[in-house]
Write an enzyme that holds these catalytic residues in place. Sequence first.
Site, PDB file in Angstrom:
ATOM      1  N   GLU A  95       1.041  -1.443   0.255  1.00 39.33           N
ATOM      2  CA  GLU A  95      -0.239   0.294   0.120  1.00 39.33           C
ATOM      3  C   GLU A  95       0.687   0.784   0.087  1.00 39.33           C
ATOM      4  OE1 GLU A  95      -2.458   1.110  -0.821  1.00 39.33           O
ATOM      5  OE2 GLU A  95      -4.189   1.291   0.542  1.00 39.33           O
ATOM      6  N   ASP A  99      -3.595   6.162   5.993  1.00 39.65           N
ATOM      7  CA  ASP A  99      -3.678   7.327   6.787  1.00 39.65           C
ATOM      8  C   ASP A  99      -4.496   6.568   8.265  1.00 39.65           C
ATOM      9  OD1 ASP A  99      -3.665   9.753   7.143  1.00 39.65           O
ATOM     10  OD2 ASP A  99      -6.157   9.827   5.478  1.00 39.65           O
ATOM     11  N   THR A 100      -6.155   7.196   8.187  1.00 34.84           N
ATOM     12  CA  THR A 100      -6.811   6.607   9.093  1.00 34.84           C
ATOM     13  C   THR A 100      -7.253   4.929   9.170  1.00 34.84           C
ATOM     14  OG1 THR A 100      -8.703   6.257   7.428  1.00 34.84           O
ATOM     15  CG2 THR A 100      -8.789   8.647   8.172  1.00 34.84           C
ATOM     16  N   LYS A 127       0.907   8.276   8.265  1.00 32.83           N
ATOM     17  CA  LYS A 127       0.538   8.655   9.247  1.00 32.83           C
ATOM     18  C   LYS A 127      -0.473   8.484  10.220  1.00 32.83           C
ATOM     19  CE  LYS A 127      -1.070  12.032   5.305  1.00 32.83           C
ATOM     20  NZ  LYS A 127      -1.933  12.504   4.893  1.00 32.83           N
ATOM     21  N   ASP A 155      -1.458  10.663  -5.676  1.00 28.78           N
ATOM     22  CA  ASP A 155      -2.468  11.932  -6.649  1.00 28.78           C
ATOM     23  C   ASP A 155      -2.671  13.126  -5.479  1.00 28.78           C
ATOM     24  OD1 ASP A 155      -4.592   9.873  -5.883  1.00 28.78           O
ATOM     25  OD2 ASP A 155      -5.870  11.594  -7.028  1.00 28.78           O
TER      26      ASP A 155
HETATM   27  P1  5GP Z   1      -6.557   5.974   4.790  1.00 28.15           P
HETATM   28  O1  5GP Z   1      -6.930   7.015   4.601  1.00 28.15           O
HETATM   29  O2  5GP Z   1      -8.081   4.297   4.278  1.00 28.15           O
HETATM   30  O3  5GP Z   1      -6.056   4.758   5.772  1.00 28.15           O
HETATM   31  O4  5GP Z   1      -6.411   5.848   3.492  1.00 28.15           O
HETATM   32  C1  5GP Z   1      -6.869   6.046   2.501  1.00 28.15           C
HETATM   33  C2  5GP Z   1      -6.150   6.537   0.651  1.00 28.15           C
HETATM   34  O5  5GP Z   1      -6.323   7.865   1.374  1.00 28.15           O
HETATM   35  C3  5GP Z   1      -5.031   6.052   0.943  1.00 28.15           C
HETATM   36  O6  5GP Z   1      -4.679   4.839   0.128  1.00 28.15           O
HETATM   37  C4  5GP Z   1      -4.303   7.186  -0.320  1.00 28.15           C
HETATM   38  O7  5GP Z   1      -5.291   6.329  -1.367  1.00 28.15           O
HETATM   39  C5  5GP Z   1      -5.198   8.289   0.361  1.00 28.15           C
HETATM   40  N1  5GP Z   1      -4.228   9.211   1.218  1.00 28.15           N
HETATM   41  C6  5GP Z   1      -4.122   9.554   2.347  1.00 28.15           C
HETATM   42  N2  5GP Z   1      -3.274  10.099   2.668  1.00 28.15           N
HETATM   43  C7  5GP Z   1      -3.202  10.667   1.419  1.00 28.15           C
HETATM   44  C8  5GP Z   1      -2.112  12.038   1.156  1.00 28.15           C
HETATM   45  O8  5GP Z   1      -1.168  12.202   1.951  1.00 28.15           O
HETATM   46  N3  5GP Z   1      -1.958  11.864  -0.362  1.00 28.15           N
HETATM   47  C9  5GP Z   1      -2.333  11.184  -1.191  1.00 28.15           C
HETATM   48  N4  5GP Z   1      -2.107  11.338  -2.418  1.00 28.15           N
HETATM   49  N5  5GP Z   1      -3.721  10.668  -0.875  1.00 28.15           N
HETATM   50  C10 5GP Z   1      -3.606  10.195   0.830  1.00 28.15           C
END
Ligand code: 5GP
Length: 173
Positions: A95, A99-100, A127, A155
């Site tokens: 991956e 993030d969350t 993060k 992106d």
């Molecule tokens: P989650 O919040 O479910 O962990 O992350 C979901 C998706 O949000 C990641 O796979 C990524 O595609 C997008 N994402 C989260 N943080 C960032 C960021 O800082 N930059 C970008 N380009 N996408 C992010």
Amino acid sequence: MVIGKPLLTVEQIQEKVKELAAEISRDYKGKELLTVGILRGSFMFFSDIVKSIQVPMNIDFLIVSSYIKTKNKGKIEIHADLREDIKGRHVLLIEDIADTGLSLSHIRNMLLKRSPASLKICALLNKKERRKVDVPLDYIGFEIPDKYVVGYGLDYENKFRNLPHIVTFKKST
Ligand code: 5GP
């Protein structure tokens, strides 16, 4: 739109990719891997890391969307599922960023129901401060601050994925 200074240079990324690949190669010695790229964000990281992993492998992809900016926050949509049957196999998810944690947690739960022999996760970026659900990350490239980043596959509105490095991104007002 403002692109900031590089957060991670090409050299830093490539060095880390080699380190992660070496660790993965050691951990899976004597086993066969099914390496799964989570598209679209991981396409560059995936293609770099598989070149350096020294164990036999099959590859497959999942295409997913997560709605981080819309009112459907936290909703994950699977656009294309795996083609491989993962039952009894050693699956490694690749991956771009955790993030969350909602996307990875959703994908992990979905795949665990298919009875793989093992399921591990490798995320290039983490993060940690933004985590909403706990998800075990077995391999982490870089811990980064709570800033939106683009480049190296990541992106903003499907742009900047082709940058070879990772930069912070701000939308100008
Ligand atoms: P989650 O919040 O479910 O962990 O992350 C979901 C998706 O949000 C990641 O796979 C990524 O595609 C997008 N994402 C989260 N943080 C960032 C960021 O800082 N930059 C970008 N380009 N996408 C992010």
